[in-house]
Design a protein around this motif. Structure first.
Motif, PDB file in Angstrom:
ATOM      1  N   LEU A  30       1.093   2.050  -1.403  1.00  0.00           N
ATOM      2  CA  LEU A  30       1.997   1.916   0.133  1.00  0.00           C
ATOM      3  C   LEU A  30       1.048   2.779   0.958  1.00  0.00           C
ATOM      4  CD1 LEU A  30       5.560   2.942  -1.062  1.00  0.00           C
ATOM      5  CD2 LEU A  30       4.747   0.705  -0.667  1.00  0.00           C
ATOM      6  N   VAL A  31       0.333   3.664   0.737  1.00  0.00           N
ATOM      7  CA  VAL A  31      -0.689   4.228   1.598  1.00  0.00           C
ATOM      8  C   VAL A  31      -1.830   3.362   1.899  1.00  0.00           C
ATOM      9  CG1 VAL A  31      -2.118   6.258   2.080  1.00  0.00           C
ATOM     10  CG2 VAL A  31       0.336   6.549   0.713  1.00  0.00           C
ATOM     11  N   GLU A  32      -2.466   2.602   1.044  1.00  0.00           N
ATOM     12  CA  GLU A  32      -3.488   1.716   1.294  1.00  0.00           C
ATOM     13  C   GLU A  32      -2.842   0.755   2.046  1.00  0.00           C
ATOM     14  OE1 GLU A  32      -4.567   0.426  -2.503  1.00  0.00           O
ATOM     15  OE2 GLU A  32      -6.092   2.031  -3.018  1.00  0.00           O
ATOM     16  N   ASN A  33      -1.735   0.200   2.031  1.00  0.00           N
ATOM     17  CA  ASN A  33      -1.118  -0.898   2.844  1.00  0.00           C
ATOM     18  C   ASN A  33      -1.015  -0.382   4.390  1.00  0.00           C
ATOM     19  OD1 ASN A  33      -0.760  -2.885   0.887  1.00  0.00           O
ATOM     20  ND2 ASN A  33       1.397  -2.386   0.564  1.00  0.00           N
ATOM     21  N   ALA A  34      -0.879   0.782   4.301  1.00  0.00           N
ATOM     22  CA  ALA A  34      -0.662   1.411   5.699  1.00  0.00           C
ATOM     23  C   ALA A  34      -2.018   1.625   6.348  1.00  0.00           C
ATOM     24  CB  ALA A  34      -0.138   2.925   5.695  1.00  0.00           C
ATOM     25  N   ILE A  35      -3.234   2.160   5.602  1.00  0.00           N
ATOM     26  CA  ILE A  35      -4.329   2.251   5.938  1.00  0.00           C
ATOM     27  C   ILE A  35      -4.866   0.928   6.470  1.00  0.00           C
ATOM     28  CG2 ILE A  35      -6.906   2.508   5.473  1.00  0.00           C
ATOM     29  CD1 ILE A  35      -5.671   4.790   3.603  1.00  0.00           C
ATOM     30  N   ASP A  36      -4.647  -0.171   5.782  1.00  0.00           N
ATOM     31  CA  ASP A  36      -5.058  -1.566   6.021  1.00  0.00           C
ATOM     32  C   ASP A  36      -4.482  -2.053   7.229  1.00  0.00           C
ATOM     33  OD1 ASP A  36      -6.858  -1.736   3.714  1.00  0.00           O
ATOM     34  OD2 ASP A  36      -5.462  -2.572   2.541  1.00  0.00           O
ATOM     35  N   ALA A  37      -3.414  -1.541   7.398  1.00  0.00           N
ATOM     36  CA  ALA A  37      -2.650  -1.886   8.878  1.00  0.00           C
ATOM     37  C   ALA A  37      -3.123  -1.419   9.854  1.00  0.00           C
ATOM     38  CB  ALA A  37      -1.183  -1.664   8.665  1.00  0.00           C
ATOM     39  N   GLY A  38      -4.174  -0.562   9.935  1.00  0.00           N
ATOM     40  CA  GLY A  38      -4.817  -0.015  11.057  1.00  0.00           C
ATOM     41  C   GLY A  38      -4.043   1.265  11.612  1.00  0.00           C
ATOM     42  N   ALA A  39      -3.090   2.113  10.742  1.00  0.00           N
ATOM     43  CA  ALA A  39      -2.611   3.127  10.989  1.00  0.00           C
ATOM     44  C   ALA A  39      -3.418   4.341  11.719  1.00  0.00           C
ATOM     45  CB  ALA A  39      -1.814   3.713   9.892  1.00  0.00           C
ATOM     46  N   GLY A  40      -2.976   4.852  12.475  1.00  0.00           N
ATOM     47  CA  GLY A  40      -3.813   6.239  13.033  1.00  0.00           C
ATOM     48  C   GLY A  40      -3.155   7.474  12.370  1.00  0.00           C
ATOM     49  N   ARG A  41      -1.825   7.467  12.205  1.00  0.00           N
ATOM     50  CA  ARG A  41      -1.178   8.669  11.439  1.00  0.00           C
ATOM     51  C   ARG A  41      -0.220   8.004  10.490  1.00  0.00           C
ATOM     52  NH1 ARG A  41      -0.250   9.363  16.664  1.00  0.00           N
ATOM     53  NH2 ARG A  41       1.903   8.798  16.768  1.00  0.00           N
ATOM     54  N   ILE A  42      -0.321   8.626   9.255  1.00  0.00           N
ATOM     55  CA  ILE A  42       0.610   8.228   8.056  1.00  0.00           C
ATOM     56  C   ILE A  42       1.309   9.505   7.769  1.00  0.00           C
ATOM     57  CG2 ILE A  42       0.462   7.445   5.692  1.00  0.00           C
ATOM     58  CD1 ILE A  42      -1.975   6.044   6.294  1.00  0.00           C
ATOM     59  N   ALA A  43       2.792   9.465   7.559  1.00  0.00           N
ATOM     60  CA  ALA A  43       3.592  10.518   7.167  1.00  0.00           C
ATOM     61  C   ALA A  43       4.265  10.288   5.831  1.00  0.00           C
ATOM     62  CB  ALA A  43       4.503  10.723   8.227  1.00  0.00           C
ATOM     63  N   ILE A  44       4.112  11.024   4.946  1.00  0.00           N
ATOM     64  CA  ILE A  44       4.510  10.865   3.554  1.00  0.00           C
ATOM     65  C   ILE A  44       5.632  11.692   3.092  1.00  0.00           C
ATOM     66  CG2 ILE A  44       4.093  10.543   1.075  1.00  0.00           C
ATOM     67  CD1 ILE A  44       1.010  10.217   2.399  1.00  0.00           C
ATOM     68  N   LEU A  45       6.884  11.260   2.404  1.00  0.00           N
ATOM     69  CA  LEU A  45       7.741  12.199   2.005  1.00  0.00           C
ATOM     70  C   LEU A  45       8.100  11.760   0.615  1.00  0.00           C
ATOM     71  CD1 LEU A  45      10.919  13.280   4.071  1.00  0.00           C
ATOM     72  CD2 LEU A  45      11.178  12.268   1.701  1.00  0.00           C
ATOM     73  N   GLY A  50       8.511  12.108  -6.395  1.00  0.00           N
ATOM     74  CA  GLY A  50       8.347  10.849  -6.004  1.00  0.00           C
ATOM     75  C   GLY A  50       9.305   9.854  -7.012  1.00  0.00           C
ATOM     76  N   THR A  51       9.891  10.646  -8.232  1.00  0.00           N
ATOM     77  CA  THR A  51      10.862   9.979  -9.018  1.00  0.00           C
ATOM     78  C   THR A  51      12.145   9.570  -8.386  1.00  0.00           C
ATOM     79  OG1 THR A  51      11.567  12.026  -9.835  1.00  0.00           O
ATOM     80  CG2 THR A  51       9.826  11.078 -11.018  1.00  0.00           C
ATOM     81  N   SER A  52      12.790  10.379  -7.449  1.00  0.00           N
ATOM     82  CA  SER A  52      14.057  10.069  -6.619  1.00  0.00           C
ATOM     83  C   SER A  52      13.458   9.136  -5.427  1.00  0.00           C
ATOM     84  CB  SER A  52      14.600  11.272  -6.244  1.00  0.00           C
ATOM     85  OG  SER A  52      15.064  11.723  -7.495  1.00  0.00           O
ATOM     86  N   ARG A  53      12.569   9.528  -4.732  1.00  0.00           N
ATOM     87  CA  ARG A  53      12.570   8.972  -3.333  1.00  0.00           C
ATOM     88  C   ARG A  53      10.848   9.091  -3.072  1.00  0.00           C
ATOM     89  NH1 ARG A  53      15.572   7.698   1.291  1.00  0.00           N
ATOM     90  NH2 ARG A  53      14.491   7.743   3.427  1.00  0.00           N
ATOM     91  N   ILE A  54      10.398   8.048  -2.496  1.00  0.00           N
ATOM     92  CA  ILE A  54       8.978   7.738  -1.908  1.00  0.00           C
ATOM     93  C   ILE A  54       9.014   7.376  -0.440  1.00  0.00           C
ATOM     94  CG2 ILE A  54       6.660   6.925  -1.904  1.00  0.00           C
ATOM     95  CD1 ILE A  54       7.040   6.759  -4.976  1.00  0.00           C
ATOM     96  N   GLU A  55       8.705   8.094   0.668  1.00  0.00           N
ATOM     97  CA  GLU A  55       8.731   7.212   1.842  1.00  0.00           C
ATOM     98  C   GLU A  55       7.356   7.432   2.513  1.00  0.00           C
ATOM     99  OE1 GLU A  55      10.727   8.322   6.207  1.00  0.00           O
ATOM    100  OE2 GLU A  55      11.988   8.674   4.309  1.00  0.00           O
ATOM    101  N   VAL A  56       7.051   6.235   2.840  1.00  0.00           N
ATOM    102  CA  VAL A  56       5.644   6.212   3.705  1.00  0.00           C
ATOM    103  C   VAL A  56       5.880   5.536   5.065  1.00  0.00           C
ATOM    104  CG1 VAL A  56       3.282   5.318   3.744  1.00  0.00           C
ATOM    105  CG2 VAL A  56       4.354   6.154   1.651  1.00  0.00           C
ATOM    106  N   ALA A  57       5.322   6.371   6.215  1.00  0.00           N
ATOM    107  CA  ALA A  57       5.376   5.774   7.399  1.00  0.00           C
ATOM    108  C   ALA A  57       4.312   5.722   8.310  1.00  0.00           C
ATOM    109  CB  ALA A  57       6.599   6.708   8.278  1.00  0.00           C
ATOM    110  N   ASP A  58       4.060   4.422   8.867  1.00  0.00           N
ATOM    111  CA  ASP A  58       2.876   4.639   9.599  1.00  0.00           C
ATOM    112  C   ASP A  58       3.032   3.998  10.954  1.00  0.00           C
ATOM    113  OD1 ASP A  58       2.302   1.568   9.746  1.00  0.00           O
ATOM    114  OD2 ASP A  58       2.464   1.990   7.517  1.00  0.00           O
ATOM    115  N   ASP A  59       1.936   3.969  12.027  1.00  0.00           N
ATOM    116  CA  ASP A  59       2.062   3.439  13.088  1.00  0.00           C
ATOM    117  C   ASP A  59       1.040   2.374  13.400  1.00  0.00           C
ATOM    118  OD1 ASP A  59      -0.466   4.880  12.920  1.00  0.00           O
ATOM    119  OD2 ASP A  59      -0.208   6.084  14.955  1.00  0.00           O
ATOM    120  N   GLY A  60       1.021   1.532  12.350  1.00  0.00           N
ATOM    121  CA  GLY A  60      -0.054   0.565  12.283  1.00  0.00           C
ATOM    122  C   GLY A  60       0.661  -0.832  13.033  1.00  0.00           C
ATOM    123  N   CYS A  61      -0.048  -1.947  12.666  1.00  0.00           N
ATOM    124  CA  CYS A  61       0.452  -3.237  13.482  1.00  0.00           C
ATOM    125  C   CYS A  61       1.622  -3.677  13.082  1.00  0.00           C
ATOM    126  CB  CYS A  61      -0.749  -4.149  13.041  1.00  0.00           C
ATOM    127  SG  CYS A  61      -0.712  -4.796  11.501  1.00  0.00           S
TER     128      CYS A  61
END
Length: 601
Positions: A30-45, A50-61
């Motif tokens: 998921l983080v690699e997808n965010a990087i490939d999308a041209g993100a400048g900031r990536i927030a992970i929760l 990570g067994t119950s919840r993984i959240e990845v938010a980016d400001d990419g395309c």
């Protein structure tokens, strides 16, 4: 049983077994997808590792609704515009991650491109549950919930939430290290665990994500050869760790764990570190895409080089050059070491109450004590303390016929004394230098032997009376078979019966060495060698053993001239900051740290 085509949901689960081994694997994709999308900031929760919840938010395309639906199909990707997979420059390219994750968890994707409305799609273990408009800023947010909840056979192989969180943190740290131009944040169970702001330089990001002390105890790597560019930072040999987990390797910005690269690092530090210690490094290798194959592992953590020997040589050369340029540098005194210095109360010499005022010939506040006339002495000073007649502390002093040299002219400072007949105390312009005389001289002798071998052979010093060294027969056989090679090191040996060797000459560089101990240790070293290897191929082991016997021993009193000569040679000798076994030869306590110890700062 006849051959049949597997259903789509089973194919996805099989693919998930290759790509999604644990929460850290899903997070990496998921983080690699965010990087490939041209993100400048990536927030992970993360929740519960990570067994119950993984959240990845980016400001990419972001993605359109049509692209979002296509992204959840197998082998659908925007990262391969043509069929030349060897030219891929993105982190991801297989098109398997999202459908694989969606087949073993509840996956929600929300995305919005700039100038359009947002859209969301939820897939629960391979079945589309809902889709529709969503409100979010430009970019993408992916939520993975209850990973492997419906696959108990996989769920039971997960480790504890703490262990899974550690694996996730390592994944994020490596990806963040590769891209200092992207800001990363990681929260776990409501606590901020990692925060890396956007910076321009890699060394700053590496120090932020590893240990800030690395910045003061490392060297910069910068080498280019035949189109390959190597950069990064590497720790001084004296700044090391007990495990190799602190070695970060990147190929074209991709975090990898490659045996070839790890072996090259071990080779570069071979004679500078103990066997059970590992350097802290972050190496970034940029290589033309046609010289490396990244499509050799489902998780893309391994690569294959077209010319592995050239890559290994580049890494060894780059590290060696940087460490050679470091000269006599050693690890700075750590805060934990300084904290060992503690002020203590001085007990009364008579063993009385701690801090009690010693008795003297005076009473009260300045009133002289009245002594009987017969006890008065006019030719000597009386003292009623029980320790008055004890011998005073003894120290060694030497007359100085010339003024002491200026500390500013020498990085290692000027010798001021010797402690425990082992440690040299020197004063530098910016602090106090402590030198282990045996460890330092051992390194100096080793470097002299190396230089002599490069120029030919090492000069030998004939013994006035040859010495007979008794050994078992197999040890004598090993030494006899290598006698010609040992003569190049300045050691002249002859067989003297079945159980003895005759030592006629020793290396001149060793001075007054112990021939018996030297030959005995060399016999033990040879027992561990491969017979096919020459001694020059095992130069570091042989020369290191000889250097240990030829160095100044702990317990020997040195004159001030000898101490200063040792310091001056350390300043011009490469790798003199660590001994042949990887331990520091000297440490420096800065003036500011000394002032802190005395409460002046």
């Amino acid at each position: 049983m006849s051959i049949r085509r597997l259903p789509e949901h089973l194919v996805n689960r099989i693919a998930a077994g290759e790509v999604v081994e644990r929460p850290a694997s899903a997070l990496k994709e998921l983080v690699e997808n965010a990087i490939d999308a041209g993100a400048g900031r990536i927030a992970i929760l993360l929740v519960e590792g990570g067994t119950s919840r993984i959240e990845v938010a980016d400001d990419g395309c972001g993605m359109t609704p049509a692209d979002m639906a296509l992204a959840l199909e197998r082998h659908a990707t925007s990262k391969l515009p043509d069929e030349f997979i060897e030219s891929v420059v993105t982190l991801g390219f297989r098109g398997e991650a999202l459908p694989s994750i969606a087949s073993v968890a509840r996956l929600t994707i929300e995305s919005r491109i700039r100038g359009a409305e947002g859209w969301a799609r939820t897939v629960d273990n391979g079945r589309v549950e809902r889709e529709g408009p969503a409100a979010l800023p430009p970019g993408t947010r992916v939520v993975v919930e209850d990973l492997f909840a419906r696959v108990p056979a996989r769920r039971k192989f997960l480790r504890s939430p703490r262990a899974e969180y550690a694996a996730c943190l390592d994944v994020v740290r490596r990806l963040a290290m590769a891209r200092p131009d992207i800001g990363f944040t990681l929260e776990h169970d409501g606590r901020r665990a990692l925060s890396a702001m956007q910076v321009e330089d890699r060394p700053g990001r590496v120090a932020t994500l590893t240990d800030r002390a690395l910045a003061d105890n490392s060297v910069a790597i910068d080498l280019e050869r035949e189109g390959l560019v190597l950069g990064g930072v590497a720790s001084l040999p004296t700044y090391n760790r007990g495990i190799a987990d602190h070695q970060y390797l990147f190929v074209n910005g991709r975090p990898v764990k490659d045996r070839l690269l790890m072996g090259a690092i071990r080779g570069a530090y071979a004679e500078m570190l103990p066997r059970d210690r590992h350097a802290v490094v972050a190496l970034f290798l940029d290589i033309p895409t046609d010289q490396v194959d990244v499509n050799v592992h489902p998780a893309k953590t391994e690569v294959r080089f077209r010319d592995p020997a050239m890559v290994r040589g580049l890494i060894v050369s780059g590290l060696r050059r940087a460490l050679d340029a470091a000269g006599h540098r050693s690890q700075r005194a750590s805060e934990s070491a300084l904290s060992m210095w503690q002020p203590e109360n001085i007990s009364s010499p008579s063993g009385g109450e701690e801090g009690a005022r010693p008795q003297s010939g005076w009473e009260g506040e300045g009133t002289p004590q009245r002594l009987p006339l017969e006890n008065r002495s006019y030719g000597a000073v009386n003292d009623s303390r029980p320790t008055f007649f004890a011998s005073p502390p003894q120290a060694r002093a030497e007359p100085s016929w010339t003024p002491p040299p200026q500390t500013a002219a020498f990085p290692m400072g000027v010798a001021r004394g010797q402690v425990a007949k082992t440690y040299i105390v020197a004063e530098a312009e910016d602090g106090l230098v402590l030198v282990d005389q045996h460890a330092a001289h051992e390194r100096l002798v080793l470097e002299r032997m190396r230089a002599a071998l490069i120029g030919g052979t090492i000069a030998s010093q004939a013994l006035l009376i040859p010495e007979v060294v008794e050994l078992d027969e197999s040890a004598c056989d090993r030494l006899e078979s290598r006698a010609e090679e040992l003569s190049e090191f300045g050691l002249d040996l002859e067989r003297f019966g079945p159980h003895a060797m005759l030592v006629r000459a020793t290396p001149a560089l060793l001075g007054q060495s112990d021939p018996k101990g030297l030959v005995t240790d060399l016999a033990d070293e040879l027992a561990a060698f491969d017979e096919a290897l020459s001694l020059k191929e095992r130069l570091d082991a042989v020369a290191g053993t000889m250097a240990c016997h030829g160095s100044v021993r702990a317990g020997r009193i040195l004159s001030v001239i000898e101490m200063n000569a040792l310091l001056r040679e350390m300043e011009v000798t490469p790798h003199s900051g660590q001994c042949n076994h990887g331990r520091p030869t000297w440490v420096k306590i800065s003036l500011s740290d000394v002032e802190k110890l005395f409460g002046r700062k």
